[in-house]
Design an enzyme around this catalytic site. Structure first.
Site, mmCIF file in Angstrom:
data_model
loop_
_atom_site.group_PDB
_atom_site.id
_atom_site.type_symbol
_atom_site.label_atom_id
_atom_site.label_comp_id
_atom_site.label_asym_id
_atom_site.label_seq_id
_atom_site.Cartn_x
_atom_site.Cartn_y
_atom_site.Cartn_z
ATOM 1 N N HIS A 60 0.676 -0.774 0.026
ATOM 2 C CA HIS A 60 0.021 0.160 0.255
ATOM 3 C C HIS A 60 0.589 1.045 0.077
ATOM 4 C CE1 HIS A 60 -4.094 -1.555 2.076
ATOM 5 N NE2 HIS A 60 -3.323 -2.516 0.787
ATOM 6 N N GLU A 62 1.057 3.817 1.950
ATOM 7 C CA GLU A 62 1.324 4.433 3.141
ATOM 8 C C GLU A 62 2.567 3.144 3.314
ATOM 9 O OE1 GLU A 62 -3.328 4.328 3.743
ATOM 10 O OE2 GLU A 62 -1.632 3.507 2.926
ATOM 11 N N CYS A 90 -6.199 1.748 5.903
ATOM 12 C CA CYS A 90 -6.800 0.669 6.084
ATOM 13 C C CYS A 90 -6.609 0.119 7.520
ATOM 14 C CB CYS A 90 -6.767 -0.338 5.193
ATOM 15 S SG CYS A 90 -5.043 -0.548 4.856
ATOM 16 N N CYS A 93 -2.650 -0.415 7.534
ATOM 17 C CA CYS A 93 -1.941 0.880 7.312
ATOM 18 C C CYS A 93 -1.634 2.036 8.627
ATOM 19 C CB CYS A 93 -1.952 2.087 6.365
ATOM 20 S SG CYS A 93 -1.741 0.948 4.249
#
Length: 164
Positions: A60, A62, A90, A93
């Site tokens: 992801h 992040e 999410c 993260c």
């Protein structure tokens, strides 16, 4: 200009950098989420979703940005840094954000399906955890949301059967 006006101007500036990362994801046919980590007025980490390209569910934006920032600053704690991300983090993260001890997270669009920084959960500010992260939401929200909407519309249109 008031201090609050200046702060919001800075937030918009850095969010635009995160949006540029999200646009890279869009071009790579990845869910268009981008992130930058800012430390003392400088971008020290950036990333965009690369889940499909890397066949890695943890790739992801992040996570990539946090990893880059930690590598650049040679630390595991980003206590003086702010993460700018185009979509509400999410749960994975949000956990990484807390473990990295970021000072602040600024995000654009809310995530009604998996948001873990206010919508479904609020992991970065859960009082049971050992670190509290300041949150700012809705910065450049419409622009961030429009990028996601365009991506998923394009995906749906490409999945429709072709008429001959």
């Amino acid at each position: 200009m008031t201090a609050l006006d200046q702060l919001m101007t800075d937030h918009r500036r850095w969010m635009k950098a995160a949006i540029r990362e999200a646009e890279k994801a869009f071009e790579a046919d990845e869910v268009p989420v981008g992130a930058v980590v800012v430390h003392h007025g400088m971008v020290v980490g950036k990333g965009y979703n690369q889940v499909e390209r890397l066949s890695d569910p943890t790739a992801h934006a992040e996570i990539i940005a946090i990893t880059a920032a930690c590598d650049r600053l040679q630390t595991k704690h980003l206590t003086e840094a702010t993460l700018y991300v185009t979509l509400e983090p999410c749960p994975m993260c949000a956990g990484a954000i807390t473990l990295a001890r970021l000072k602040q997270v600024v995000y654009g669009a809310f995530d009604d399906k998996a948001g873990a920084a206010s919508t479904l959960y609020n992991i970065p500010q859960d009082p049971r955890l050992n670190h509290y992260v300041d949150l700012v939401s809705g910065v450049e929200e419409q622009r961030c949301a429009d990028l996601l909407t365009s991506f998923f519309r394009k995906k749906r249109d490409n999945d429709l059967p072709r008429q001959v």
